[in-house]
Scaffold this active site. Sequence first.
Site, short mmCIF file in Angstrom:
data_model
loop_
_atom_site.label_atom_id
_atom_site.label_comp_id
_atom_site.label_asym_id
_atom_site.label_seq_id
_atom_site.Cartn_x
_atom_site.Cartn_y
_atom_site.Cartn_z
CG HIS A 199 45.23 33.74 46.42
ND1 HIS A 199 44.69 34.15 47.62
CD2 HIS A 199 44.44 34.24 45.46
CE1 HIS A 199 43.61 34.87 47.37
NE2 HIS A 199 43.44 34.95 46.07
CD GLU A 440 36.14 39.23 47.21
OE1 GLU A 440 36.56 38.13 46.82
OE2 GLU A 440 36.80 40.27 47.16
CG ASP A 464 37.86 35.77 49.51
OD1 ASP A 464 38.43 35.13 50.40
OD2 ASP A 464 38.47 36.45 48.67
CB CYS A 511 35.85 36.41 38.74
SG CYS A 511 35.83 37.27 40.32
C1 PEP Z 1 37.28 35.10 44.94
O1 PEP Z 1 37.38 35.34 46.15
O2 PEP Z 1 36.49 34.27 44.48
C2 PEP Z 1 38.17 35.77 43.97
C3 PEP Z 1 38.00 35.64 42.69
O3 PEP Z 1 39.21 36.49 44.46
P1 PEP Z 1 40.53 35.84 45.11
O4 PEP Z 1 40.52 34.38 44.80
O5 PEP Z 1 41.70 36.51 44.49
O6 PEP Z 1 40.39 36.15 46.55
MG MG Z 2 38.42 37.10 46.78
#
Ligand code: PEP
Ligand code: MG
Length: 597
Positions: A199, A440, A464, A511
């Site tokens: 993140h 995910e 994920d 996403c």
């Molecule tokens: C993902 O896991 O791809 C996602 C978009 O969520 P995050 O990156 O916030 O875990």
């Molecule tokens: Mg995620």
Amino acid sequence: MPNASLGEIVLKGIPVSAGLCQGKILVIGRIQPKVECRRITPAEVESQIKRFQNALIKTRGQILETQKKVFEKMGSKDACIFDAHILMLEDPLLIEEVTSVISDENYCAEYAFHLASEKYIKALSAIKDELLRERVADIQDVRNRVLNNLLGREQESFLSNLQEPCIIVCHNLSPSITAMLDRNKVLGFATDLGSQTSHTAILARSLQIPAIVGLQDASFQLSTGQFALLDGHDGILIINPTDYALYIYGKFAKKKADLQERLADLMDKVPITLDGKRVRLLANIERAEEVDNVFKFGAEGIGLFRTEYLFLNRKDIPNEEEQYEAYYKVANALKPNPVVIRTLDIGGDKFISEDKPQEVNSFLGCRAIRFCLEQKDIFRAQLRAILRASSAGNVKMMYPMISRLEEVIEANQIVEECKNQLLSEGKQINNSIDIGIMVEVPSAVMIADTLAKYARFFSLGTNDLIQYSLAIDRLNEKVAYLYQPTSPAILKMIKVVVESAHKKGITVCVCGEMAGDVSLVPLLIGLGVDELSVAIAVVPQIKYIIRKMLLSEAQALAEFAIESESATDILNKCNEYSRSIAPEMFEHIENNKNSNH
Ligand code: PEP
Ligand code: MG
């Protein structure tokens, strides 16, 4: 390129946020600084004791300053915690112990202080009294401050208050600290740890700060004040760059700026392939303020609003009203275009309180929907805020980290209760708000056909999904090379999800960061994905590549990938295709070294 003999040091890490910058570096100390066991000569004893005393004086000054700030912001109750910190610095027993280890055992000041403070911490940790044991965290904090001062390192907290623009070099940055960085003061950052989909890396892209991670021990090798050039495209950090390196990078920057200008012309154009396949292109945001950039960068709405950032860097939980204002702002600014609000995804590497003991394996623990179903009051406040904001625009919501149907059913029940409550209070809501599921976790893929009956849309969280399917910690730079979005296993999963969704007539968005990789976009579209949601800064590049590709060729690429047995072969094929349709997107520093213009 000339190097070491001229003092130039070139370090290579993992590029996570594109862009170039140059400036002085600021090395931030480790949360727990590493201390070397170094013997000194008797002649050095006096100077080492002086160093220790100076570090205590400097630490005292820093603590008093922090105390003043906390007092101004939060009042006397929180500020008095620091009295205990000052007391520790003044403790005669501790000072005597350190001084005698320096003079009798001939250890350097930092090691002597490390030994004495560890003794203190060990003794306190063993005490049964809960209150006294809580003091351990305070002592560790003071210990780290003193050690960072002895080692000439700045503290992490210093980051929110930078005086001059600089490039940050540090062992690691948490997402919460990264979220606080001042874009005007932080030119770029480079960390020892981390990987592409942490993140922290995602935030760097969203803040448009050039960044490199996974530099291993850069924060130990480098010192504050050195001049550096950071290349976030290729993951290169050059210390004391030569004139030649500066010249080459100047040329490279010019080419990148020219491309950026061309991309800016696409803002009002639709993302459609040359043979007419319309793809929906949305943006990921972390903070409500980013909404102003969504249309500016040519996105059609928001495909992922990571709401947890509203909950970080604070002592309290944002209440319904505060959340409502944030969601309303975004929904109202973009209406009638869609805004997908993801319910709280706390846990993993983002924590409401950084001081709470963390789970041993937090990515497999009480994260996201699991946390919300356990902390129902927090969940309800958020659902009420989202539902109220749903009357202001085209709001949808989705649940993260669904691993079984029961979670969806339980969450939906709570949503229904919140709707009824709000309606009985006379509040306006969109009663038929679309609720989607993030896919995910591998188990969600395997039951996608069932989940599709309970969702109005799917959003593939590939960050994920890859982490959980390939057993690759998304934060660990040591296994970053195994984090392969083109793994046949992952592509087969995406195919299953798309087929299950389309059978039930619902859409699939991606996403995760995979959607923001220009080389992989044709593959995703070829696999039948309907929408992409990416960091705002890369929207123009993704639109560019969509407008250069043919759906028929993307489908052929996907067919090849599904038949293939090798992630590398698939990646090579993807690179080959994207470079053939948009070579200008793949300009790297190497090309500039070999050309004369
Ligand atoms: C993902 O896991 O791809 C996602 C978009 O969520 P995050 O990156 O916030 O875990
Ligand atoms: Mg995620």
